[in-house]
Every structure is written in structure tokens, then in C-alpha cells.
Motif scaffolding. Structure first.
Motif, short mmCIF file in Angstrom:
data_model
loop_
_atom_site.label_atom_id
_atom_site.label_comp_id
_atom_site.label_asym_id
_atom_site.label_seq_id
_atom_site.Cartn_x
_atom_site.Cartn_y
_atom_site.Cartn_z
N UNK A 6 -13.28 -7.64 0.75
CA UNK A 6 -12.56 -7.72 -0.52
C UNK A 6 -12.00 -6.36 -0.90
N UNK A 7 -12.77 -5.29 -0.69
CA UNK A 7 -12.32 -3.95 -1.02
C UNK A 7 -11.12 -3.57 -0.18
N UNK A 8 -11.19 -3.84 1.12
CA UNK A 8 -10.06 -3.51 1.98
C UNK A 8 -8.82 -4.30 1.60
N UNK A 9 -9.00 -5.55 1.20
CA UNK A 9 -7.86 -6.34 0.78
C UNK A 9 -7.17 -5.70 -0.42
N UNK A 10 -7.95 -5.25 -1.37
CA UNK A 10 -7.39 -4.63 -2.56
C UNK A 10 -6.65 -3.35 -2.22
N UNK A 11 -7.08 -2.67 -1.19
CA UNK A 11 -6.42 -1.44 -0.77
C UNK A 11 -5.18 -1.70 0.07
N UNK A 12 -4.93 -2.96 0.42
CA UNK A 12 -3.74 -3.30 1.20
C UNK A 12 -3.96 -3.24 2.69
N UNK A 13 -5.20 -3.02 3.13
CA UNK A 13 -5.46 -2.99 4.56
C UNK A 13 -6.83 -3.60 4.82
N UNK A 25 1.64 -4.56 -0.38
CA UNK A 25 2.26 -5.21 -1.52
C UNK A 25 3.66 -4.64 -1.79
N UNK A 26 3.83 -3.35 -1.58
CA UNK A 26 5.14 -2.72 -1.85
C UNK A 26 6.23 -3.33 -0.98
N UNK A 280 -0.16 -12.95 -3.73
CA UNK A 280 0.75 -13.36 -2.66
C UNK A 280 0.56 -12.50 -1.42
N UNK A 281 0.35 -11.22 -1.61
CA UNK A 281 0.10 -10.32 -0.47
C UNK A 281 -1.19 -10.69 0.24
N UNK A 282 -2.22 -11.07 -0.52
CA UNK A 282 -3.48 -11.48 0.08
C UNK A 282 -3.32 -12.77 0.88
N UNK A 283 -2.48 -13.67 0.38
CA UNK A 283 -2.24 -14.93 1.10
C UNK A 283 -1.58 -14.64 2.44
#
Length: 307
Positions: A6-13, A25-26, A280-283
Motif C-alpha cells: 500500500x505504501x509503495x502504491x501511494x508513492x507511485x511505484x 499519476x502525473x 485510477x492510477x492504482x487501477x
């Protein structure tokens, strides 16, 4: 393990096993913003607006470095609908050991166009289906950089979905369905599903074991794929997956759209400001993870019963 992912997802990787999933996300926002902008004029088939969208997608595929499909000279698969020119946009990433087995990622890039009057005349189609096309482009970049696909991946932006599925019909007529291992059709993933964040559903879940394979590949993550909760809507037959599914391909649509309460569906209000770009980025990341064993040739979904 779930907390770390979950932490890595929030960081975008996200780190999944020994692999890195770098979907930012950008980049999602950049692509989505362009496709759903007013200058695309609602992307209605046979208009200058959809031509602009096609050109944008073609440029993205070229920048990524995708190959042409079949004997095409560029990324445009052109055909005639009711005496008018139309085109799908297709890019290919050749498989390493199984180049003649195909996995398709698709979405439709057409929408409803312009309203005749009013202050806001543009049906931007941010969720329907600029969100899906954004996912296809982002996944193409991801898989190209990863460079580990054993099967050939075909990335398709279909035209004409809103007026009868003409793009997917033409594409299906030109490919041997026996060579298509699976189809990930992506439709409206910009809003939260009925289960909230980090979740989506798969249409026609019971028609093959495609969904179970995706669930297996996500078992160590905090994301869940679920069966379609709107069976009366017949969504399996209402998007671009339907043409290939009809000839036996495990072709399914991934979506989050709450079809019983989606206020912006086919409305002028379907704009980027209504989307949850973080979710959306997580999906998109989770689609990448869930497809791993199919892309790598380890899993082959069961076939759908032909119509």
C-alpha cells in the motif's frame, strides 16, 4: 506485506516480487487531460475532434516505440463505415518466445461530440472512455520499459463504440481469434467502484477463468477484482470486448463505473475534474500486476462459449 505494498502504491511505484511497477499519476493526468480536453470536441466519430484524438494517440505510441500491427504502414487501421472513413489506432509489442500468441489491451477513444447549444457544448468523455485509453497508453509504456513479455501485446484504441462498435467489429474480422489468448478491455475506470477505492469489476466473470487468474495474481496486494455487480445491464455485451468474446476469446471489460448511480455518464459533466486520478492510477497498476502470468505465458484463460 499488504501494508508495504500500500505504501509503495501511494508513492507511485509498487514492488511486486522482484519487479518494479512504475506508473506515475502525473503521466496518467497528462494523457487524460489531453484526451478529455475541449479541443478534442467530444471525439465524435467522423469529426475533426476524433482525428485530433487519433493523432495524439499515434504520437504517444510512436514515442513509446511500439511496432505497427500486421501489414499496416503506421498505427492507423483505416476502414469505411457507412461511406465515411474511420480508423482504430493500434500498436504492437512483440513477444519474446511466443510472438504468435496475442494479448490485447483496448479501450475506445470515440465519444458523443458536441451539443448544439448552451454555454458548455463539449461532451468531454473523461471517464467514458478517455480513462480507458489513458490506461492503454500508460500500460504500453510500462510493458515496453519492462521488456519481459513472452506473448505479443496488442494495444488498441477503438473508434465507433458509441455508435455500434464499428472499430472492434472491423478489428475482429481481421484477426484469427484462435491466436488471441486474452483481451483486457478497459472502460470507465476514473471513478470509485461500489466497493470504494482499490477495486474494480470484470464483466462476464463467470464465462471464463480470466477473472480468477487476475485475482490470483493480485492475492498479495490490497486490490480486488470482483464479478460484475450489474448483471441486468448486460455489460459484457455492451463494450468492445463483445466482438471477440462472440468468437470464443476470453475477452472481458474491466470497469469501476457504478451503472446504477453514475451521475456523469453520457453527460456534459463527464470532465476530468470528476475523476479520482489517484485511484485510477492504482487501477492501472493493478491491471499490470494482474496480467503478469498471462503476458508471460504462464497462464492461458479458458475460452468463452461462442455465440
Amino acid at each position: 506485506m499488504k501494508k508495504s505494498i500500500s505504501i509503495f502504491l501511494l508513492l507511485g511505484q509498487i514492488v511486486f516480487g522482484q519487479e518494479k511497477f512504475n506508473i506515475q499519476k502525473e503521466e496518467v493526468k497528462r494523457i487524460e487531460s489531453e484526451l478529455s480536453s475541449d479541443k478534442m470536441q467530444g471525439r465524435e466519430i467522423f469529426t475533426s475532434g476524433i482525428d485530433s484524438a487519433s493523432i495524439f494517440i499515434e504520437k504517444e505510441f510512436k514515442k513509446i516505440g511500439l511496432s505497427n500491427y500486421g501489414d499496416l504502414k503506421n498505427y492507423r487501421q483505416e476502414f469505411v463505415v457507412k461511406g465515411k472513413q474511420a480508423n482504430n489506432v493500434i500498436g504492437v509489442l512483440l513477444g519474446k518466445s511466443k510472438p504468435n500468441e496475442f494479448v490485447i489491451f483496448s479501450a475506445h477513444y470515440d465519444h458523443l461530440g458536441l451539443k448544439n447549444s448552451g454555454d458548455d457544448k463539449v461532451y468531454n468523455g473523461a471517464n467514458d472512455d478517455a480513462s480507458g485509453v489513458t490506461a492503454v497508453i500508460t500500460l504500453a509504456k510500462y510493458f515496453k520499459e519492462l521488456n519481459e513479455n513472452e506473448r505479443t501485446i496488442i494495444f488498441v484504441a477503438f473508434t465507433g463504440e458509441e455508435v455500434g462498435g464499428f472499430g472492434s467489429k472491423y478489428f475482429t474480422q481481421g484477426i484469427n481469434p484462435d491466436t488471441v489468448i486474452a483481451m483486457f478491455n478497459i472502460e470507465m475506470i476514473g471513478t470509485e467502484s461500489k466497493w470504494g477505492k482499490n477495486s474494480a469489476y470484470i464483466t462476464g466473470f463467470e464465462k471464463s477463468d480470466f477473472g480468477k487468474i487476475l485475482q490470483k495474481n493480485l492475492k498479495d496486494s490490497n486490490f480486488s477484482f470482483n464479478p460484475d455487480p450489474y448483471p441486468t445491464e448486460q455489460l459484457f455485451y455492451r463494450s468492445d470486448n463483445a466482438r471477440l468474446a462472440a468468437v470464443g476469446v476470453p475477452a472481458h471489460t474491466i470497469s469501476t463505473s457504478k451503472m446504477d448511480s453514475e451521475p456523469n455518464y453520457h453527460q456534459l459533466s463527464d470532465e476530468i475534474s470528476t475523476l479520482d486520478l489517484d485511484n485510477m492510477s492504482e487501477i492501472i497498476k493493478s491491471i499490470a500486476i494482474s496480467s503478469k502470468s498471462i503476458i508471460n505465458g504462464m497462464d492461458t484463460p479458458s475460452r468463452v462459449e461462442k455465440l
